[in-house]
Design an enzyme around this catalytic site. Structure first.
Site, PDB file in Angstrom:
ATOM      1  CE  LYS A  31      57.427  12.414  54.538  1.00 23.34           C
ATOM      2  NZ  LYS A  31      56.109  11.778  54.783  1.00 23.34           N
ATOM      3  CG  ASN A  32      54.174  13.657  51.827  1.00 19.19           C
ATOM      4  OD1 ASN A  32      54.743  12.763  52.467  1.00 19.19           O
ATOM      5  ND2 ASN A  32      53.687  14.757  52.393  1.00 19.19           N
ATOM      6  NE  ARG A 102      47.136   9.485  57.913  1.00 20.67           N
ATOM      7  CZ  ARG A 102      45.916   9.112  58.248  1.00 20.67           C
ATOM      8  NH1 ARG A 102      45.707   8.357  59.294  1.00 20.67           N
ATOM      9  NH2 ARG A 102      44.861   9.497  57.533  1.00 20.67           N
ATOM     10  CB  CYS A 126      53.788  12.512  62.378  1.00 23.10           C
ATOM     11  SG  CYS A 126      55.373  12.666  61.565  1.00 23.10           S
ATOM     12  NE  ARG A 131      48.189  12.184  60.049  1.00 19.23           N
ATOM     13  CZ  ARG A 131      49.395  12.261  59.499  1.00 19.23           C
ATOM     14  NH1 ARG A 131      50.476  12.116  60.233  1.00 19.23           N
ATOM     15  NH2 ARG A 131      49.528  12.471  58.215  1.00 19.23           N
ATOM     16  N   PRO A 132      42.333   9.460  61.509  1.00 14.67           N
ATOM     17  CG  PRO A 132      40.104  10.113  61.471  1.00 14.67           C
ATOM     18  CD  PRO A 132      41.462  10.603  61.809  1.00 14.67           C
ATOM     19  CB  ILE A 133      42.174   5.377  57.330  1.00 14.33           C
ATOM     20  CG1 ILE A 133      41.927   4.095  58.122  1.00 14.33           C
ATOM     21  CG2 ILE A 133      43.617   5.796  57.445  1.00 14.33           C
ATOM     22  CD1 ILE A 133      42.590   2.856  57.482  1.00 14.33           C
ATOM     23  CG  ASP A 134      36.774   8.750  58.862  1.00 13.50           C
ATOM     24  OD1 ASP A 134      37.956   9.151  58.918  1.00 13.50           O
ATOM     25  OD2 ASP A 134      35.804   9.536  58.824  1.00 13.50           O
ATOM     26  CG  ASP A 314      53.320  18.111  55.725  1.00 11.14           C
ATOM     27  OD1 ASP A 314      52.671  17.907  56.764  1.00 11.14           O
ATOM     28  OD2 ASP A 314      53.399  17.279  54.799  1.00 11.14           O
ATOM     29  NE  ARG A 406      58.116   8.863  59.623  1.00 15.34           N
ATOM     30  CZ  ARG A 406      56.866   9.251  59.787  1.00 15.34           C
ATOM     31  NH1 ARG A 406      56.492   9.790  60.916  1.00 15.34           N
ATOM     32  NH2 ARG A 406      55.980   9.093  58.837  1.00 15.34           N
TER      33      ARG A 406
HETATM   34  C1  UD1 Z   1      49.275  13.619  53.786  1.00 12.49           C
HETATM   35  C2  UD1 Z   1      50.771  13.823  53.889  1.00 12.49           C
HETATM   36  C3  UD1 Z   1      51.101  14.619  55.151  1.00 12.49           C
HETATM   37  C4  UD1 Z   1      50.323  15.933  55.167  1.00 12.49           C
HETATM   38  C5  UD1 Z   1      48.833  15.671  54.951  1.00 12.49           C
HETATM   39  C6  UD1 Z   1      48.026  16.956  54.783  1.00 12.49           C
HETATM   40  C7  UD1 Z   1      51.624  11.837  52.809  1.00 12.49           C
HETATM   41  C8  UD1 Z   1      52.361  10.542  52.937  1.00 12.49           C
HETATM   42  N1  UD1 Z   1      51.408  12.521  53.952  1.00 12.49           N
HETATM   43  O1  UD1 Z   1      48.880  12.876  54.934  1.00 12.49           O
HETATM   44  O2  UD1 Z   1      52.498  14.869  55.153  1.00 12.49           O
HETATM   45  O3  UD1 Z   1      50.491  16.555  56.409  1.00 12.49           O
HETATM   46  O4  UD1 Z   1      48.631  14.888  53.746  1.00 12.49           O
HETATM   47  O5  UD1 Z   1      48.513  17.706  53.732  1.00 12.49           O
HETATM   48  O6  UD1 Z   1      51.268  12.254  51.717  1.00 12.49           O
HETATM   49  N2  UD1 Z   1      41.167  12.612  57.784  1.00 12.49           N
HETATM   50  C9  UD1 Z   1      40.044  12.035  58.292  1.00 12.49           C
HETATM   51  N3  UD1 Z   1      39.668  10.819  57.797  1.00 12.49           N
HETATM   52  C10 UD1 Z   1      40.364  10.186  56.806  1.00 12.49           C
HETATM   53  C11 UD1 Z   1      41.502  10.802  56.293  1.00 12.49           C
HETATM   54  C12 UD1 Z   1      41.896  12.023  56.798  1.00 12.49           C
HETATM   55  O7  UD1 Z   1      39.388  12.577  59.181  1.00 12.49           O
HETATM   56  O8  UD1 Z   1      39.949   9.088  56.398  1.00 12.49           O
HETATM   57  C13 UD1 Z   1      41.617  13.913  58.321  1.00 12.49           C
HETATM   58  C14 UD1 Z   1      42.946  13.786  59.063  1.00 12.49           C
HETATM   59  O9  UD1 Z   1      42.747  13.362  60.388  1.00 12.49           O
HETATM   60  C15 UD1 Z   1      43.480  15.171  58.967  1.00 12.49           C
HETATM   61  C16 UD1 Z   1      42.989  15.632  57.592  1.00 12.49           C
HETATM   62  O10 UD1 Z   1      41.894  14.784  57.252  1.00 12.49           O
HETATM   63  O11 UD1 Z   1      42.930  15.986  59.955  1.00 12.49           O
HETATM   64  C17 UD1 Z   1      44.034  15.576  56.501  1.00 12.49           C
HETATM   65  O12 UD1 Z   1      44.511  14.271  56.360  1.00 12.49           O
HETATM   66  P1  UD1 Z   1      45.034  13.688  54.987  1.00 12.49           P
HETATM   67  O13 UD1 Z   1      44.933  14.725  53.910  1.00 12.49           O
HETATM   68  O14 UD1 Z   1      44.397  12.378  54.759  1.00 12.49           O
HETATM   69  O15 UD1 Z   1      46.561  13.471  55.322  1.00 12.49           O
HETATM   70  P2  UD1 Z   1      47.447  12.215  54.990  1.00 12.49           P
HETATM   71  O16 UD1 Z   1      47.103  11.667  53.660  1.00 12.49           O
HETATM   72  O17 UD1 Z   1      47.468  11.315  56.159  1.00 12.49           O
END
Ligand code: UD1
Length: 432
Positions: A31-32, A102, A126, A131-134, A314, A406
Protein backbone atom coordinates in the site's frame (compact mmCIF):
# COMPACT_ATOMS: atom_id res chain seq x y z
CA UNK A 1 -13.01 9.43 -15.97
CA UNK A 2 -13.80 6.48 -13.71
CA UNK A 3 -14.94 7.14 -10.18
CA UNK A 4 -14.58 4.39 -7.63
CA UNK A 5 -17.46 3.70 -5.29
CA UNK A 6 -16.43 3.86 -1.67
CA UNK A 7 -18.75 1.95 0.64
CA UNK A 8 -19.93 3.71 3.77
CA UNK A 9 -22.04 0.93 5.27
CA UNK A 10 -20.87 0.06 8.74
CA UNK A 11 -19.60 -3.45 9.24
CA UNK A 12 -18.13 -5.54 12.01
CA UNK A 13 -15.83 -8.52 11.98
CA UNK A 14 -16.66 -11.71 13.85
CA UNK A 15 -13.59 -13.66 14.84
CA UNK A 16 -13.82 -17.11 16.39
CA UNK A 17 -10.44 -17.74 17.96
CA UNK A 18 -8.23 -20.54 19.20
CA UNK A 19 -7.77 -22.30 15.86
CA UNK A 20 -4.15 -22.85 14.78
CA UNK A 21 -3.68 -21.23 11.37
CA UNK A 22 -1.63 -23.20 8.87
CA UNK A 23 -0.88 -22.81 5.19
CA UNK A 24 0.24 -20.29 2.60
CA UNK A 25 -0.75 -16.72 1.84
CA UNK A 26 0.51 -14.51 -0.99
CA UNK A 27 1.46 -10.97 -0.03
CA UNK A 28 -0.31 -8.08 -1.72
CA UNK A 29 1.55 -5.19 -3.35
CA UNK A 30 2.64 -2.62 -0.77
CA UNK A 31 0.00 0.00 0.00
CA UNK A 32 2.67 2.48 1.05
CA UNK A 33 4.59 2.03 -2.21
CA UNK A 34 1.49 2.04 -4.44
CA UNK A 35 0.20 5.40 -3.15
CA UNK A 36 3.29 7.54 -3.93
CA UNK A 37 3.80 5.74 -7.24
CA UNK A 38 0.21 6.54 -8.22
CA UNK A 39 0.83 10.18 -7.23
CA UNK A 40 3.92 10.21 -9.46
CA UNK A 41 1.60 9.88 -12.49
CA UNK A 42 0.77 13.57 -11.92
CA UNK A 43 4.24 14.34 -13.27
CA UNK A 44 3.29 12.99 -16.70
CA UNK A 45 1.59 14.82 -19.55
CA UNK A 46 -0.72 12.77 -21.82
CA UNK A 47 1.31 9.63 -21.10
CA UNK A 48 0.38 6.43 -19.31
CA UNK A 49 1.74 5.00 -16.12
CA UNK A 50 0.95 1.28 -15.91
CA UNK A 51 1.35 -0.13 -12.43
CA UNK A 52 1.22 -3.86 -11.71
CA UNK A 53 0.48 -5.40 -8.32
CA UNK A 54 -1.62 -2.54 -6.99
CA UNK A 55 -3.51 -3.79 -3.93
CA UNK A 56 -7.27 -3.37 -4.11
CA UNK A 57 -7.78 -1.27 -1.00
CA UNK A 58 -9.86 1.64 0.17
CA UNK A 59 -6.71 3.81 0.13
CA UNK A 60 -5.63 2.93 -3.43
CA UNK A 61 -9.21 3.58 -4.59
CA UNK A 62 -9.23 6.92 -2.78
CA UNK A 63 -5.96 7.84 -4.53
CA UNK A 64 -7.41 6.75 -7.91
CA UNK A 65 -10.43 8.92 -7.21
CA UNK A 66 -8.18 11.84 -6.31
CA UNK A 67 -6.23 11.46 -9.57
CA UNK A 68 -9.55 11.27 -11.42
CA UNK A 69 -10.62 14.58 -9.88
CA UNK A 70 -7.37 16.12 -11.10
CA UNK A 71 -8.09 15.00 -14.67
CA UNK A 72 -6.46 11.56 -15.00
CA UNK A 73 -8.27 8.56 -16.49
CA UNK A 74 -7.78 5.45 -14.41
CA UNK A 75 -8.68 1.83 -15.00
CA UNK A 76 -8.03 -0.91 -12.47
CA UNK A 77 -8.32 -4.56 -13.34
CA UNK A 78 -6.72 -7.70 -11.92
CA UNK A 79 -4.17 -5.74 -9.91
CA UNK A 80 -3.03 -3.57 -12.83
CA UNK A 81 -3.83 0.11 -12.79
CA UNK A 82 -3.48 2.19 -15.92
CA UNK A 83 -3.34 5.90 -15.27
CA UNK A 84 -3.59 8.15 -18.32
CA UNK A 85 -2.32 11.58 -17.38
CA UNK A 86 -4.14 14.68 -18.62
CA UNK A 87 -2.35 17.34 -20.66
CA UNK A 88 -2.85 19.83 -17.83
CA UNK A 89 -3.98 18.46 -14.46
CA UNK A 90 -6.28 20.42 -12.22
CA UNK A 91 -4.23 21.60 -9.23
CA UNK A 92 -6.92 21.83 -6.57
CA UNK A 93 -7.31 18.62 -4.56
CA UNK A 94 -10.83 18.00 -3.21
CA UNK A 95 -11.23 18.21 0.55
CA UNK A 96 -13.55 15.20 0.90
CA UNK A 97 -10.87 12.86 -0.51
CA UNK A 98 -7.84 14.49 1.09
CA UNK A 99 -9.44 14.35 4.55
CA UNK A 100 -9.91 10.60 4.15
CA UNK A 101 -6.27 9.80 3.65
CA UNK A 102 -3.06 11.48 4.73
CA UNK A 103 -1.21 10.11 1.69
CA UNK A 104 -3.25 12.59 -0.42
CA UNK A 105 -0.56 15.08 0.59
CA UNK A 106 1.68 13.23 -1.89
CA UNK A 107 -0.10 15.13 -4.68
CA UNK A 108 1.47 18.38 -3.48
CA UNK A 109 5.05 17.88 -4.75
CA UNK A 110 4.13 16.57 -8.22
CA UNK A 111 1.39 19.19 -8.76
CA UNK A 112 3.75 21.99 -7.83
CA UNK A 113 6.42 20.57 -10.15
CA UNK A 114 4.00 20.15 -13.09
CA UNK A 115 1.54 23.03 -12.70
CA UNK A 116 3.48 25.54 -10.63
CA UNK A 117 0.64 25.59 -8.13
CA UNK A 118 -1.34 23.32 -5.83
CA UNK A 119 -4.09 23.57 -3.25
CA UNK A 120 -4.26 20.90 -0.57
CA UNK A 121 -6.71 20.89 2.34
CA UNK A 122 -4.84 19.67 5.41
CA UNK A 123 -4.93 15.86 5.18
CA UNK A 124 -6.60 13.25 7.39
CA UNK A 125 -5.83 9.55 7.87
CA UNK A 126 -5.35 7.28 10.85
CA UNK A 127 -5.92 8.76 14.30
CA UNK A 128 -2.40 8.06 15.53
CA UNK A 129 -1.33 11.37 16.95
CA UNK A 130 -0.49 14.76 15.47
CA UNK A 131 0.85 14.24 11.97
CA UNK A 132 1.91 17.60 10.56
CA UNK A 133 3.32 18.15 7.06
CA UNK A 134 5.66 20.96 8.07
CA UNK A 135 8.73 19.14 6.75
CA UNK A 136 7.10 18.78 3.31
CA UNK A 137 6.25 22.49 3.26
CA UNK A 138 9.64 23.64 4.58
CA UNK A 139 11.41 21.66 1.85
CA UNK A 140 9.13 22.97 -0.90
CA UNK A 141 9.63 26.55 0.37
CA UNK A 142 13.40 26.05 0.20
CA UNK A 143 12.95 25.04 -3.45
CA UNK A 144 11.31 28.40 -4.08
CA UNK A 145 7.61 27.68 -3.50
CA UNK A 146 5.45 30.35 -1.87
CA UNK A 147 3.26 28.66 0.67
CA UNK A 148 0.25 30.05 2.50
CA UNK A 149 -2.31 28.50 4.77
CA UNK A 150 -5.79 29.78 3.77
CA UNK A 151 -8.87 28.52 5.68
CA UNK A 152 -7.23 25.18 6.57
CA UNK A 153 -5.80 24.57 3.08
CA UNK A 154 -2.24 24.78 1.87
CA UNK A 155 -1.93 27.09 -1.16
CA UNK A 156 1.43 26.63 -2.88
CA UNK A 157 2.81 28.47 -5.92
CA UNK A 158 6.14 28.40 -7.71
CA UNK A 159 7.39 29.82 -10.98
CA UNK A 160 9.68 26.84 -11.53
CA UNK A 161 11.21 25.15 -8.52
CA UNK A 162 14.99 25.34 -8.09
CA UNK A 163 17.38 22.66 -6.91
CA UNK A 164 18.92 23.16 -3.47
CA UNK A 165 20.15 21.28 -0.40
CA UNK A 166 17.40 20.23 2.03
CA UNK A 167 18.05 18.63 5.39
CA UNK A 168 15.04 16.87 6.94
CA UNK A 169 14.87 17.26 10.73
CA UNK A 170 13.35 13.75 10.81
CA UNK A 171 13.52 11.11 8.04
CA UNK A 172 9.83 11.46 7.19
CA UNK A 173 8.65 8.98 4.58
CA UNK A 174 6.02 11.30 3.08
CA UNK A 175 8.29 14.38 3.05
CA UNK A 176 11.05 12.40 1.32
CA UNK A 177 8.59 11.20 -1.34
CA UNK A 178 6.99 14.60 -1.90
CA UNK A 179 10.35 16.35 -2.21
CA UNK A 180 11.73 13.66 -4.55
CA UNK A 181 8.77 14.19 -6.87
CA UNK A 182 8.91 18.00 -6.58
CA UNK A 183 12.61 17.94 -7.50
CA UNK A 184 12.41 16.00 -10.76
CA UNK A 185 11.74 19.15 -12.83
CA UNK A 186 13.63 21.61 -10.58
CA UNK A 187 16.46 23.66 -12.12
CA UNK A 188 19.82 22.10 -11.23
CA UNK A 189 20.51 19.59 -8.50
CA UNK A 190 18.49 18.92 -5.35
CA UNK A 191 20.26 17.18 -2.49
CA UNK A 192 17.93 15.71 0.12
CA UNK A 193 19.68 14.86 3.37
CA UNK A 194 18.58 12.73 6.34
CA UNK A 195 15.89 11.19 4.15
CA UNK A 196 13.82 8.08 4.83
CA UNK A 197 15.38 4.81 3.66
CA UNK A 198 12.23 2.67 3.55
CA UNK A 199 11.95 0.14 0.68
CA UNK A 200 8.90 2.11 -0.54
CA UNK A 201 11.21 5.10 -1.18
CA UNK A 202 13.46 2.87 -3.27
CA UNK A 203 10.44 1.62 -5.23
CA UNK A 204 9.37 5.21 -5.96
CA UNK A 205 12.91 6.17 -7.05
CA UNK A 206 12.98 3.19 -9.44
CA UNK A 207 9.69 4.30 -10.96
CA UNK A 208 10.81 7.93 -11.34
CA UNK A 209 14.03 6.73 -12.97
CA UNK A 210 12.07 4.51 -15.35
CA UNK A 211 10.04 7.63 -16.26
CA UNK A 212 13.29 9.46 -17.12
CA UNK A 213 14.16 11.23 -13.86
CA UNK A 214 17.80 11.56 -12.80
CA UNK A 215 17.88 10.32 -9.26
CA UNK A 216 20.41 8.47 -7.15
CA UNK A 217 21.10 7.51 -3.55
CA UNK A 218 17.71 6.04 -2.61
CA UNK A 219 18.01 3.60 0.26
CA UNK A 220 20.78 5.76 1.81
CA UNK A 221 20.45 8.91 3.91
CA UNK A 222 21.12 11.25 0.93
CA UNK A 223 19.21 11.40 -2.34
CA UNK A 224 20.43 13.51 -5.28
CA UNK A 225 18.07 14.57 -8.05
CA UNK A 226 19.09 16.47 -11.17
CA UNK A 227 16.16 18.22 -12.82
CA UNK A 228 15.00 17.15 -16.29
CA UNK A 229 12.58 18.85 -18.73
CA UNK A 230 10.01 16.06 -19.07
CA UNK A 231 9.18 12.49 -18.16
CA UNK A 232 7.61 9.70 -20.15
CA UNK A 233 5.20 6.86 -19.35
CA UNK A 234 6.39 3.46 -18.19
CA UNK A 235 5.24 0.14 -16.74
CA UNK A 236 6.39 -0.93 -13.29
CA UNK A 237 5.58 -3.31 -10.40
CA UNK A 238 4.86 -2.44 -6.78
CA UNK A 239 7.04 -4.19 -4.17
CA UNK A 240 5.47 -6.69 -1.72
CA UNK A 241 3.68 -5.34 1.34
CA UNK A 242 6.01 -6.09 4.25
CA UNK A 243 3.46 -4.97 6.85
CA UNK A 244 0.66 -7.15 5.49
CA UNK A 245 3.01 -10.13 5.13
CA UNK A 246 4.29 -9.66 8.69
CA UNK A 247 0.75 -9.47 10.07
CA UNK A 248 -0.08 -12.90 8.60
CA UNK A 249 3.19 -14.33 9.90
CA UNK A 250 2.21 -13.19 13.39
CA UNK A 251 -1.25 -14.75 12.97
CA UNK A 252 0.40 -18.15 12.45
CA UNK A 253 2.62 -17.79 15.49
CA UNK A 254 -0.06 -16.42 17.82
CA UNK A 255 -2.46 -19.25 17.08
CA UNK A 256 0.16 -21.97 17.53
CA UNK A 257 0.21 -22.72 13.80
CA UNK A 258 2.58 -21.85 10.96
CA UNK A 259 1.95 -19.59 7.98
CA UNK A 260 4.19 -19.24 4.96
CA UNK A 261 3.91 -15.91 3.19
CA UNK A 262 4.83 -16.00 -0.50
CA UNK A 263 5.98 -13.29 -2.89
CA UNK A 264 7.79 -11.26 -0.26
CA UNK A 265 11.26 -9.76 0.02
CA UNK A 266 12.43 -11.27 3.34
CA UNK A 267 15.16 -8.62 3.81
CA UNK A 268 12.44 -5.97 4.08
CA UNK A 269 11.16 -7.85 7.13
CA UNK A 270 14.54 -8.25 8.87
CA UNK A 271 13.72 -6.22 11.99
CA UNK A 272 10.56 -8.21 12.70
CA UNK A 273 12.21 -11.57 11.98
CA UNK A 274 15.12 -10.76 14.30
CA UNK A 275 12.72 -9.84 17.09
CA UNK A 276 10.64 -12.97 16.58
CA UNK A 277 13.79 -15.11 16.84
CA UNK A 278 14.82 -13.24 19.98
CA UNK A 279 11.42 -14.10 21.46
CA UNK A 280 11.97 -17.79 20.68
CA UNK A 281 10.18 -18.25 17.33
CA UNK A 282 11.63 -20.26 14.46
CA UNK A 283 11.83 -18.39 11.17
CA UNK A 284 12.51 -19.90 7.75
CA UNK A 285 13.24 -17.83 4.63
CA UNK A 286 13.78 -18.59 0.98
CA UNK A 287 14.39 -15.96 -1.68
CA UNK A 288 10.74 -14.97 -1.72
CA UNK A 289 8.96 -16.72 1.13
CA UNK A 290 9.00 -16.44 4.91
CA UNK A 291 7.46 -18.81 7.43
CA UNK A 292 7.47 -18.72 11.20
CA UNK A 293 6.28 -20.83 14.09
CA UNK A 294 6.68 -20.90 17.84
CA UNK A 295 7.49 -24.36 19.21
CA UNK A 296 6.63 -23.14 22.72
CA UNK A 297 5.25 -20.00 24.34
CA UNK A 298 7.34 -17.00 23.28
CA UNK A 299 9.26 -14.97 25.87
CA UNK A 300 8.90 -11.22 26.45
CA UNK A 301 11.33 -8.87 24.70
CA UNK A 302 11.94 -5.13 24.20
CA UNK A 303 10.90 -3.50 20.96
CA UNK A 304 11.46 0.10 19.86
CA UNK A 305 9.99 1.48 16.66
CA UNK A 306 12.40 3.45 14.48
CA UNK A 307 12.76 4.59 10.89
CA UNK A 308 13.76 1.78 8.47
CA UNK A 309 15.76 -0.43 8.88
CA UNK A 310 14.51 -0.23 12.47
CA UNK A 311 11.38 -1.95 13.71
CA UNK A 312 8.38 -0.50 11.80
CA UNK A 313 5.82 1.53 13.70
CA UNK A 314 3.17 -0.04 11.44
CA UNK A 315 3.83 -3.38 13.19
CA UNK A 316 3.94 -2.06 16.74
CA UNK A 317 0.27 -2.75 17.57
CA UNK A 318 0.42 -6.27 16.09
CA UNK A 319 3.68 -6.99 17.97
CA UNK A 320 2.05 -5.78 21.17
CA UNK A 321 -0.81 -8.22 20.62
CA UNK A 322 1.76 -11.02 20.28
CA UNK A 323 3.70 -9.94 23.38
CA UNK A 324 0.44 -9.83 25.38
CA UNK A 325 0.50 -13.64 25.41
CA UNK A 326 4.28 -14.11 25.73
CA UNK A 327 5.91 -15.35 28.93
CA UNK A 328 7.16 -12.56 31.23
CA UNK A 329 7.47 -8.82 30.61
CA UNK A 330 8.07 -6.84 27.44
CA UNK A 331 8.72 -3.18 26.83
CA UNK A 332 7.35 -1.57 23.69
CA UNK A 333 8.62 1.92 22.88
CA UNK A 334 7.01 3.99 20.14
CA UNK A 335 9.71 6.11 18.51
CA UNK A 336 7.83 7.47 15.47
CA UNK A 337 4.35 8.65 16.46
CA UNK A 338 3.20 10.54 19.52
CA UNK A 339 0.14 8.57 20.55
CA UNK A 340 0.07 5.25 18.84
CA UNK A 341 -1.32 3.24 21.74
CA UNK A 342 -5.03 3.46 20.94
CA UNK A 343 -5.15 -0.33 20.65
CA UNK A 344 -4.06 -0.73 24.29
CA UNK A 345 -7.46 -0.22 25.99
CA UNK A 346 -8.99 -2.69 23.52
CA UNK A 347 -6.30 -5.32 24.16
CA UNK A 348 -6.85 -4.74 27.89
CA UNK A 349 -10.56 -5.52 27.39
CA UNK A 350 -9.42 -8.85 26.00
CA UNK A 351 -7.43 -9.57 29.15
CA UNK A 352 -3.99 -8.14 28.24
CA UNK A 353 -1.90 -6.61 31.03
CA UNK A 354 -0.41 -3.43 29.58
CA UNK A 355 0.69 -0.27 31.34
CA UNK A 356 1.41 2.80 29.25
CA UNK A 357 3.89 5.43 30.44
CA UNK A 358 4.37 8.19 27.87
CA UNK A 359 5.64 6.60 24.67
CA UNK A 360 6.43 3.26 26.34
CA UNK A 361 4.24 0.34 27.29
CA UNK A 362 5.08 -2.43 29.72
CA UNK A 363 3.36 -5.63 28.68
CA UNK A 364 3.09 -8.45 31.20
CA UNK A 365 2.22 -11.60 29.30
CA UNK A 366 -0.90 -13.60 30.17
CA UNK A 367 -1.40 -17.24 29.11
CA UNK A 368 -4.35 -16.37 26.82
CA UNK A 369 -6.65 -13.52 25.77
CA UNK A 370 -10.43 -13.80 25.78
CA UNK A 371 -12.84 -12.61 23.11
CA UNK A 372 -15.12 -9.61 23.64
CA UNK A 373 -16.43 -6.53 21.75
CA UNK A 374 -13.60 -4.26 20.64
CA UNK A 375 -13.23 -1.26 18.36
CA UNK A 376 -10.48 -0.58 15.84
CA UNK A 377 -9.51 3.08 15.92
CA UNK A 378 -7.01 2.91 13.08
CA UNK A 379 -5.68 0.54 10.46
CA UNK A 380 -2.90 -1.25 12.35
CA UNK A 381 -4.79 -1.17 15.67
CA UNK A 382 -7.46 -3.12 13.77
CA UNK A 383 -4.86 -5.62 12.58
CA UNK A 384 -3.65 -6.09 16.16
CA UNK A 385 -7.19 -6.74 17.41
CA UNK A 386 -7.78 -9.30 14.68
CA UNK A 387 -4.59 -11.11 15.73
CA UNK A 388 -5.68 -10.96 19.36
CA UNK A 389 -9.11 -12.28 18.38
CA UNK A 390 -7.64 -15.15 16.36
CA UNK A 391 -5.61 -16.26 19.37
CA UNK A 392 -8.39 -15.71 21.96
CA UNK A 393 -10.36 -18.46 23.62
CA UNK A 394 -13.78 -17.45 22.29
CA UNK A 395 -15.53 -15.01 19.93
CA UNK A 396 -14.46 -11.40 19.32
CA UNK A 397 -16.60 -8.79 17.61
CA UNK A 398 -14.52 -6.02 16.14
CA UNK A 399 -16.13 -2.72 15.16
CA UNK A 400 -14.41 -0.12 12.99
CA UNK A 401 -13.56 -2.74 10.38
CA UNK A 402 -13.48 -0.01 7.69
CA UNK A 403 -10.06 1.02 9.01
CA UNK A 404 -8.70 -2.44 8.18
CA UNK A 405 -10.10 -2.20 4.63
CA UNK A 406 -7.70 0.71 4.09
CA UNK A 407 -4.72 -1.62 4.18
CA UNK A 408 -5.55 -5.33 3.92
CA UNK A 409 -6.82 -6.75 0.63
CA UNK A 410 -9.26 -9.70 0.89
CA UNK A 411 -8.38 -10.23 4.54
CA UNK A 412 -11.34 -12.52 5.25
CA UNK A 413 -10.54 -14.77 2.27
CA UNK A 414 -6.83 -14.85 3.05
CA UNK A 415 -7.35 -15.73 6.71
CA UNK A 416 -10.08 -18.23 5.80
CA UNK A 417 -7.64 -19.93 3.42
CA UNK A 418 -5.34 -20.78 6.35
CA UNK A 419 -8.16 -22.01 8.56
CA UNK A 420 -9.39 -18.91 10.40
CA UNK A 421 -13.06 -18.55 11.25
CA UNK A 422 -13.68 -14.88 10.45
CA UNK A 423 -16.47 -13.05 8.69
CA UNK A 424 -17.52 -9.48 8.06
CA UNK A 425 -21.18 -8.77 8.62
CA UNK A 426 -23.28 -5.61 8.38
CA UNK A 427 -23.45 -3.74 11.60
CA UNK A 428 -26.77 -2.04 12.47
CA UNK A 429 -26.31 1.61 13.45
CA UNK A 430 -27.22 0.98 17.09
CA UNK A 431 -24.28 -1.46 17.30
CA UNK A 432 -21.75 0.84 15.65
C1 UD1 B 1 4.28 6.75 6.27
C2 UD1 B 1 3.39 5.54 6.09
C3 UD1 B 1 2.82 5.11 7.44
C4 UD1 B 1 3.95 4.87 8.44
C5 UD1 B 1 4.87 6.09 8.50
C6 UD1 B 1 6.11 5.85 9.35
C7 UD1 B 1 2.53 5.88 3.86
C8 UD1 B 1 1.35 6.17 2.99
N1 UD1 B 1 2.31 5.90 5.19
O1 UD1 B 1 3.45 7.79 6.79
O2 UD1 B 1 2.08 3.92 7.23
O3 UD1 B 1 3.40 4.66 9.71
O4 UD1 B 1 5.33 6.43 7.17
O5 UD1 B 1 6.82 4.76 8.89
O6 UD1 B 1 3.62 5.62 3.37
N2 UD1 B 1 6.37 14.38 10.77
C9 UD1 B 1 6.46 15.70 11.09
N3 UD1 B 1 6.39 16.62 10.08
C10 UD1 B 1 6.25 16.25 8.77
C11 UD1 B 1 6.16 14.90 8.46
C12 UD1 B 1 6.22 13.97 9.48
O7 UD1 B 1 6.60 16.07 12.26
O8 UD1 B 1 6.20 17.14 7.91
C13 UD1 B 1 6.41 13.37 11.84
C14 UD1 B 1 5.07 12.64 11.98
O9 UD1 B 1 4.18 13.38 12.78
C15 UD1 B 1 5.49 11.36 12.61
C16 UD1 B 1 6.86 11.10 11.97
O10 UD1 B 1 7.32 12.36 11.48
O11 UD1 B 1 5.64 11.50 13.99
C17 UD1 B 1 6.85 10.09 10.84
O12 UD1 B 1 5.99 10.52 9.83
P1 UD1 B 1 6.21 10.15 8.31
O13 UD1 B 1 7.44 9.32 8.14
O14 UD1 B 1 6.09 11.39 7.51
O15 UD1 B 1 4.95 9.24 8.04
P2 UD1 B 1 3.98 9.28 6.80
O16 UD1 B 1 4.72 9.55 5.56
O17 UD1 B 1 2.81 10.11 7.14
Amino acid sequence: MRRFIVTTQRQKMLIRGATPLRGSISAQGAKNAALPIMAASLLLSREQLIIDRIPDLQDTRTMADLLGHLGAQTTFEKGTMIIAAPEEPDWETPAHLVRKMRASSLALGPLLARCGRAVLPLPGGCAIGGRPIDLHLKGLAKMGAQIELVHGSVHAKAKGLRGCRIYLDFPSVGATENLMMAAVFARGQTILENVAREPEITNLAEVLRAMGAKIEGEGTGTIRITGVKELSGTRITVIPDRVEASTYLLAGIMTGGEITVHQVIPQHMDALLAKLEEAGAEVFCTEETVSARAPQRLRGISVKTLPFPGFPTDLQPQMMALLSIAEGSSIVQEGIFESRFLHVPELQRMGAHIEVQGNSAVVTGVPALHGTDVRATDLRAGAALILAGLSASDQTEMFGVEHVARGYEKIVEKLGHVGARVEIIPCPDEDA
